[in-house]
Enzyme design. Structure first.
Site, PDB file in Angstrom:
ATOM      1  N   TRP A 127      -2.721  -2.592  -1.546  1.00  0.00           N
ATOM      2  CA  TRP A 127      -2.123  -4.174  -2.143  1.00  0.00           C
ATOM      3  C   TRP A 127      -2.935  -4.952  -1.006  1.00  0.00           C
ATOM      4  O   TRP A 127      -2.337  -5.002   0.148  1.00  0.00           O
ATOM      5  CB  TRP A 127      -0.611  -4.127  -2.054  1.00  0.00           C
ATOM      6  CG  TRP A 127      -0.210  -5.157  -2.478  1.00  0.00           C
ATOM      7  CD1 TRP A 127       0.095  -5.686  -3.857  1.00  0.00           C
ATOM      8  CD2 TRP A 127       0.166  -6.671  -1.833  1.00  0.00           C
ATOM      9  NE1 TRP A 127       0.615  -7.148  -3.796  1.00  0.00           N
ATOM     10  CE2 TRP A 127       0.669  -7.354  -2.639  1.00  0.00           C
ATOM     11  CE3 TRP A 127       0.202  -6.801  -0.389  1.00  0.00           C
ATOM     12  CZ2 TRP A 127       1.255  -8.702  -2.205  1.00  0.00           C
ATOM     13  CZ3 TRP A 127       0.663  -7.925  -0.118  1.00  0.00           C
ATOM     14  CH2 TRP A 127       1.210  -8.977  -0.832  1.00  0.00           C
TER      15      TRP A 127
ATOM     16  N   CYS B 260       0.742  -1.234   0.039  1.00  0.00           N
ATOM     17  CA  CYS B 260       0.016   0.065  -0.090  1.00  0.00           C
ATOM     18  C   CYS B 260       1.040   1.319   0.048  1.00  0.00           C
ATOM     19  O   CYS B 260       1.820   1.335   0.506  1.00  0.00           O
ATOM     20  CB  CYS B 260      -0.885  -0.054   1.350  1.00  0.00           C
ATOM     21  SG  CYS B 260      -2.159  -1.556   1.662  1.00  0.00           S
TER      22      CYS B 260
ATOM     23  N   GLU C 289       8.288 -12.155 -13.240  1.00  0.00           N
ATOM     24  CA  GLU C 289       7.606 -10.778 -12.829  1.00  0.00           C
ATOM     25  C   GLU C 289       6.994 -10.082 -14.005  1.00  0.00           C
ATOM     26  O   GLU C 289       5.636  -9.754 -13.434  1.00  0.00           O
ATOM     27  CB  GLU C 289       8.561  -9.837 -12.177  1.00  0.00           C
ATOM     28  CG  GLU C 289       9.232 -10.237 -10.905  1.00  0.00           C
ATOM     29  CD  GLU C 289      10.210  -9.140 -10.427  1.00  0.00           C
ATOM     30  OE1 GLU C 289      11.304  -8.903 -10.955  1.00  0.00           O
ATOM     31  OE2 GLU C 289       9.689  -8.518  -9.353  1.00  0.00           O
TER      32      GLU C 289
ATOM     33  N   GLU D 104      18.381 -14.300 -11.578  1.00  0.00           N
ATOM     34  CA  GLU D 104      17.805 -13.220 -11.795  1.00  0.00           C
ATOM     35  C   GLU D 104      17.079 -12.857 -13.191  1.00  0.00           C
ATOM     36  O   GLU D 104      16.161 -12.130 -13.450  1.00  0.00           O
ATOM     37  CB  GLU D 104      18.837 -12.049 -11.684  1.00  0.00           C
ATOM     38  CG  GLU D 104      18.445 -10.608 -11.815  1.00  0.00           C
ATOM     39  CD  GLU D 104      17.489 -10.104 -10.941  1.00  0.00           C
ATOM     40  OE1 GLU D 104      16.969 -10.734 -10.010  1.00  0.00           O
ATOM     41  OE2 GLU D 104      17.063  -9.040 -11.044  1.00  0.00           O
TER      42      GLU D 104
ATOM     43  N   LYS E 213       6.146  -3.024  -5.215  1.00  0.00           N
ATOM     44  CA  LYS E 213       7.698  -2.441  -5.031  1.00  0.00           C
ATOM     45  C   LYS E 213       8.346  -2.941  -3.909  1.00  0.00           C
ATOM     46  O   LYS E 213       9.297  -3.427  -3.859  1.00  0.00           O
ATOM     47  CB  LYS E 213       7.739  -1.061  -5.558  1.00  0.00           C
ATOM     48  CG  LYS E 213       9.357  -0.687  -5.588  1.00  0.00           C
ATOM     49  CD  LYS E 213       9.967  -1.076  -6.792  1.00  0.00           C
ATOM     50  CE  LYS E 213      11.250  -0.916  -7.078  1.00  0.00           C
ATOM     51  NZ  LYS E 213      12.053  -1.635  -8.003  1.00  0.00           N
TER      52      LYS E 213
ATOM     53  N   ASN F  90      -1.036   1.424   5.862  1.00  0.00           N
ATOM     54  CA  ASN F  90      -0.184   0.514   5.426  1.00  0.00           C
ATOM     55  C   ASN F  90       0.451  -0.282   6.190  1.00  0.00           C
ATOM     56  O   ASN F  90       1.197   0.079   7.419  1.00  0.00           O
ATOM     57  CB  ASN F  90       1.054   1.237   4.583  1.00  0.00           C
ATOM     58  CG  ASN F  90       2.165   0.099   3.822  1.00  0.00           C
ATOM     59  OD1 ASN F  90       1.553  -0.782   3.735  1.00  0.00           O
ATOM     60  ND2 ASN F  90       3.263   0.869   4.043  1.00  0.00           N
ATOM     61  N   GLY F  91       0.321  -1.552   6.252  1.00  0.00           N
ATOM     62  CA  GLY F  91       0.911  -2.368   7.267  1.00  0.00           C
ATOM     63  C   GLY F  91       0.020  -3.687   7.549  1.00  0.00           C
ATOM     64  O   GLY F  91      -1.086  -3.946   6.830  1.00  0.00           O
TER      65      GLY F  91
ATOM     66  N   HIS G  81      20.451 -32.866 -13.499  1.00  0.00           N
ATOM     67  CA  HIS G  81      19.786 -33.650 -12.014  1.00  0.00           C
ATOM     68  C   HIS G  81      18.316 -33.398 -12.024  1.00  0.00           C
ATOM     69  O   HIS G  81      17.893 -33.556 -11.167  1.00  0.00           O
ATOM     70  CB  HIS G  81      20.613 -33.113 -10.733  1.00  0.00           C
ATOM     71  CG  HIS G  81      21.950 -33.382 -10.758  1.00  0.00           C
ATOM     72  ND1 HIS G  81      22.604 -34.593 -10.642  1.00  0.00           N
ATOM     73  CD2 HIS G  81      22.996 -32.462 -11.283  1.00  0.00           C
ATOM     74  CE1 HIS G  81      23.933 -34.539 -10.672  1.00  0.00           C
ATOM     75  NE2 HIS G  81      24.082 -33.283 -11.064  1.00  0.00           N
TER      76      HIS G  81
ATOM     77  N   LYS H 199      13.254 -11.924 -13.454  1.00  0.00           N
ATOM     78  CA  LYS H 199      12.784 -10.707 -14.261  1.00  0.00           C
ATOM     79  C   LYS H 199      11.573 -11.329 -15.152  1.00  0.00           C
ATOM     80  O   LYS H 199      10.690 -10.599 -15.380  1.00  0.00           O
ATOM     81  CB  LYS H 199      13.808 -10.360 -15.314  1.00  0.00           C
ATOM     82  CG  LYS H 199      14.631  -9.338 -14.429  1.00  0.00           C
ATOM     83  CD  LYS H 199      14.238  -7.997 -13.841  1.00  0.00           C
ATOM     84  CE  LYS H 199      13.814  -8.041 -12.581  1.00  0.00           C
ATOM     85  NZ  LYS H 199      14.621  -8.176 -11.325  1.00  0.00           N
TER      86      LYS H 199
ATOM     87  N   ARG I 262       3.445   0.721  -5.280  1.00  0.00           N
ATOM     88  CA  ARG I 262       3.151  -0.125  -4.184  1.00  0.00           C
ATOM     89  C   ARG I 262       1.962  -0.973  -3.913  1.00  0.00           C
ATOM     90  O   ARG I 262       1.615  -1.742  -3.005  1.00  0.00           O
ATOM     91  CB  ARG I 262       3.430   0.781  -2.892  1.00  0.00           C
ATOM     92  CG  ARG I 262       4.527   1.773  -2.851  1.00  0.00           C
ATOM     93  CD  ARG I 262       4.270   2.641  -1.610  1.00  0.00           C
ATOM     94  NE  ARG I 262       4.373   1.992  -0.274  1.00  0.00           N
ATOM     95  CZ  ARG I 262       5.321   1.847   0.225  1.00  0.00           C
ATOM     96  NH1 ARG I 262       6.562   2.084  -0.293  1.00  0.00           N
ATOM     97  NH2 ARG I 262       5.470   1.168   1.537  1.00  0.00           N
TER      98      ARG I 262
HETATM   99  C1  AGP Z   1      12.533  -7.543  -7.799  1.00  0.00           C
HETATM  100  O1  AGP Z   1      12.481  -7.257  -9.231  1.00  0.00           O
HETATM  101  C2  AGP Z   1      11.467  -7.533  -7.122  1.00  0.00           C
HETATM  102  N1  AGP Z   1      10.605  -6.557  -7.129  1.00  0.00           N
HETATM  103  C3  AGP Z   1      11.789  -8.014  -5.681  1.00  0.00           C
HETATM  104  O2  AGP Z   1      12.228  -9.332  -5.517  1.00  0.00           O
HETATM  105  C4  AGP Z   1      12.600  -7.258  -4.585  1.00  0.00           C
HETATM  106  O3  AGP Z   1      13.982  -7.388  -5.299  1.00  0.00           O
HETATM  107  C5  AGP Z   1      12.445  -7.532  -3.476  1.00  0.00           C
HETATM  108  O4  AGP Z   1      11.227  -7.448  -2.919  1.00  0.00           O
HETATM  109  C6  AGP Z   1      13.540  -6.816  -2.368  1.00  0.00           C
HETATM  110  O5  AGP Z   1      13.188  -5.451  -2.294  1.00  0.00           O
HETATM  111  P1  AGP Z   1      14.343  -4.436  -1.628  1.00  0.00           P
HETATM  112  O6  AGP Z   1      15.504  -4.726  -2.382  1.00  0.00           O
HETATM  113  O7  AGP Z   1      13.743  -3.170  -1.677  1.00  0.00           O
HETATM  114  O8  AGP Z   1      14.702  -4.896  -0.306  1.00  0.00           O
END
Ligand code: AGP
Length: 610
Positions: free
Chosen positions: A74, A2, A489, A482, A605, A100-101, A505, A486, A27
């Site tokens: 969110w 949020c 996501e 990574e 994010k 938020n929380g 394996h 990507k 967010r």
């Molecule tokens: C990355 O593309 C993601 N959005 C996610 O994995 C992110 O890296 C993770 O939530 C950690 O966030 P931070 O680096 O702000 O702690």
């Protein structure tokens, strides 16, 4: 996760709330809502969907008022419905709350409040806060009612609260969820992050856990929950508001991928002097301590965790220090064995990831020294750790992290040079070669970006595929992870990252003529020949090979269907170059599929809940 923004001003605040929310939408984007006070009455407008959709329906700009709070959601507790969208109000419709929380004891509190006759409108945990304050108001003033409510709730919160009867006052509070205060001219702000209000002020005060702020248009007072007034520092933010705009790019993700040469150059700037690495005063760790370190534990989540794995490789290979990389969410609930010669490093773009904060706090309980690698000045993680190295990526808005990742690698590399020098594991010539290597990276990144045509071709050919495998070895195994993350996501295509040899394996069973296999195969003395073997294995099973290879490589193009070249560099630095084509590949595939690239479904994010 949020996002929250609030303004109290001498003018209408609707446009500022709208802009603030537009910048915070990364967010959460299930639903949005705003509350204004006009003639001592609330006007609450909310709806399900992204800000643009809801704004089209309700037109937030129609509502006047010099004070307001806004929220993008969110969802955690309660489905995505208009009723569950914030703000939430009490029974009298006099107290309005954005949050938020997560309120962990909300069920018990709700039962208690219902017994007292409170009627709930939503399924959210947030609504209990409005009713709790209402209940406390029976014998107390507004501020005290909030303090009492905050003492009763367990969990995390960043709150913006309005009272219809006190239309000049905006109240904020935080515990384990980010919240900042912006000081303006004849107006003051609350927000979940700095960029959301950068257009209006660069003067920022960071709220700490269990602090509460009372804002009027010309005054901000901050208290702890016992009512003690706190003296706070006003920080002047150097980020430019334009840095948080798309600047002509169709998506923030693309803009941020293309910003990487600049971001790395900024991250290196003034930190390399006469073949030495020098960090600024925030680094705070002494050479004496660094020389003594016997072990490093790195805690992080997601992409930052992948960067940490690259860091592990660099630090062990070059500075010869044993390193463990832990998921912050796991570390926080373990009972780690730590001693004074251990350094804990937290890696985080946002500095607000709930699990990473908790892991850092857990480490601090053991009295060990902590260092954070972080992109956001003044964020929670930087304030908790003993020392900080900032990545200077600038605001990263796209949910999929790109420039934060490569700048994290650059910082890991600089830190490795520093430790290698202090621990004398490398000689002067080797250090100089390392420094020469990283200095070339911004230019070399530019030439990787120039390979975009071939990457786009791959995206055109393969965006309909349902699965893919990413393989790498050594320092590039985390790059395979990574690359796969990507793609998942932003395109929602299933992708797996593996160490190339581990393929035999299990995952090899998946390879057939429909399976794109991305192989990261830079020319190095360590694993290149082995990766060539892995490529043959994939080819033998008909897999579609997309290889990342070093310029001048003659072997790989003979075997791979597509070869994307990266410039020659040191082995450890190949990871910074190799990840960029994978970011672009994920971007283009998602774009071909028409995905909402900067706001992928279900993601946020900053993950400020555990
Ligand atoms: C990355 O593309 C993601 N959005 C996610 O994995 C992110 O890296 C993770 O939530 C950690 O966030 P931070 O680096 O702000 O702690």
């Amino acid at each position: 996760m949020c996002g929250i923004v609030g303004v109290v001003s001498n003018k209408d605040v609707n446009q500022k709330l709208l802009n603030g929310l537009a910048n915070l939408e990364y967010r959460g984007y299930d639903s949005v809502g705003m509350c204004f006070i006009y003639n001592k009455n609330f006007r609450i407008k909310k709806g399900v969907g992204k800000l643009e959709e809801v704004h089209k329906k309700v037109n937030f700009l129609k509502f006047p008022g010099n004070i307001g709070i806004a929220h993008c959601r969110w969802s955690t507790h309660g489905g995505v419905t208009e009723k569950n969208a914030h703000p939430h109000v009490d029974c009298t419709n006099k107290i309005s709350v954005v949050h938020n929380g997560i309120i962990e004891n909300y069920s018990e509190l709700k039962v208690e409040l219902m017994k007292k006759g409170h009627k709930f409108n939503s399924e959210t945990d947030t609504e209990v806060i409005a009713h709790l304050i209402e209940e406390n108001l029976k014998g107390h003033k507004i501020e005290d009612s909030i303090k009492l409510a905050l003492k009763k709730i367990e969990g995390s919160y960043a709150l913006g609260i309005l009272f219809a009867d006190e239309p000049e006052k905006l109240i904020a509070a935080r515990n384990e969820s980010p919240l900042i205060i912006g000081i303006g001219d004849n107006e003051n702000f609350i927000a979940s992050d700095v960029p959301s209000i950068l257009d209006y002020t660069k003067k920022i005060v960071y709220l700490e856990d269990r602090e509460m702020a009372v804002l009027t248009k010309d005054k901000v007072s901050i208290f702890d929950l016992d009512g003690n007034l706190k003296n706070k520092i006003i920080n002047i933010i150097k980020w430019d508001a334009a840095a948080a705009q798309k600047s002509g790019y169709r998506h923030f993700m693309l803009k941020e991928i293309y910003e990487q040469p600049r971001a790395i150059a900024d991250t290196l700037n003034e930190r390399i002097r006469n073949n030495n690495v020098v960090f600024e005063k925030e680094f705070a760790l002494t050479n004496e301590f660094l020389k003594k370190i016997k072990r490093i534990i790195i805690v992080a989540c997601g992409t930052s965790w992948h960067a940490s794995l690259v860091g592990e490789f660099m630090l062990e290979e070059l500075a010869k220090i044993p390193v463990e990389v832990e998921y912050a969410s796991e570390f926080r609930y373990r009972h780690p064995i730590l001693d004074k010669d251990t350094l804990i490093i937290a890696v985080s773009q946002s500095g607000e990831t709930a699990d990473t904060i908790a892991a850092l706090k857990e480490a601090k309980n053991y009295g060990v020294k902590t260092l954070s690698i972080c992109n956001v000045m003044g964020s929670s993680i930087t304030r908790i750790s003993d020392g900080v190295i900032y990545t200077r990526a600038g605001p990263e808005i796209g949910v999929a992290s790109t420039k934060a990742f490569t700048t994290q690698l650059a910082v890991m590399y600089l830190f490795t040079i520093l430790l290698s020098k202090l621990k004398k594991t490398l000689n002067d010539k080797q250090i100089k070669d390392m420094i020469d290597g990283i200095r070339k990276i911004p230019l070399q990144l530019q030439s990787v970006l120039d390979e975009d045509g071939e990457i786009l071709k791959c995206a055109e050919l393969y965006h309909q595929k349902l699965n893919s495998i990413y393989l790498g070895r050594g320092v590039n195994f985390p790059i395979a992870l990574e690359g796969a993350l990507k793609l998942k996501e932003v395109s929602y295509i299933h992708a797996e990252g593996y160490p190339a040899a581990e393929m035999k394996h299990g995952p090899i069973a998946l390879i057939d003529k429909n399976m794109p296999v991305v192989l990261i195969a830079p020319h190095d003395i360590y694993t290149y020949k082995k990766v060539l073997g892995n490529i043959e294995e994939v080819k033998a099973r008909g897999g579609i090979i997309i290889a990342i290879a070093t310029e001048g490589d003659k072997e790989i193009p003979k075997k791979a269907k597509h070869t994307i070249f990266i410039p020659k560099t040191l082995y450890t630095l190949s990871s910074i170059l190799a990840v960029v084509p994978l970011q672009l590949l994920a971007y283009h595939i998602a774009d071909k599929l028409g995905r909402d690239i900067d706001k992928p479904r279900s993601l946020a994010k900053t993950v400020t809940v555990e």
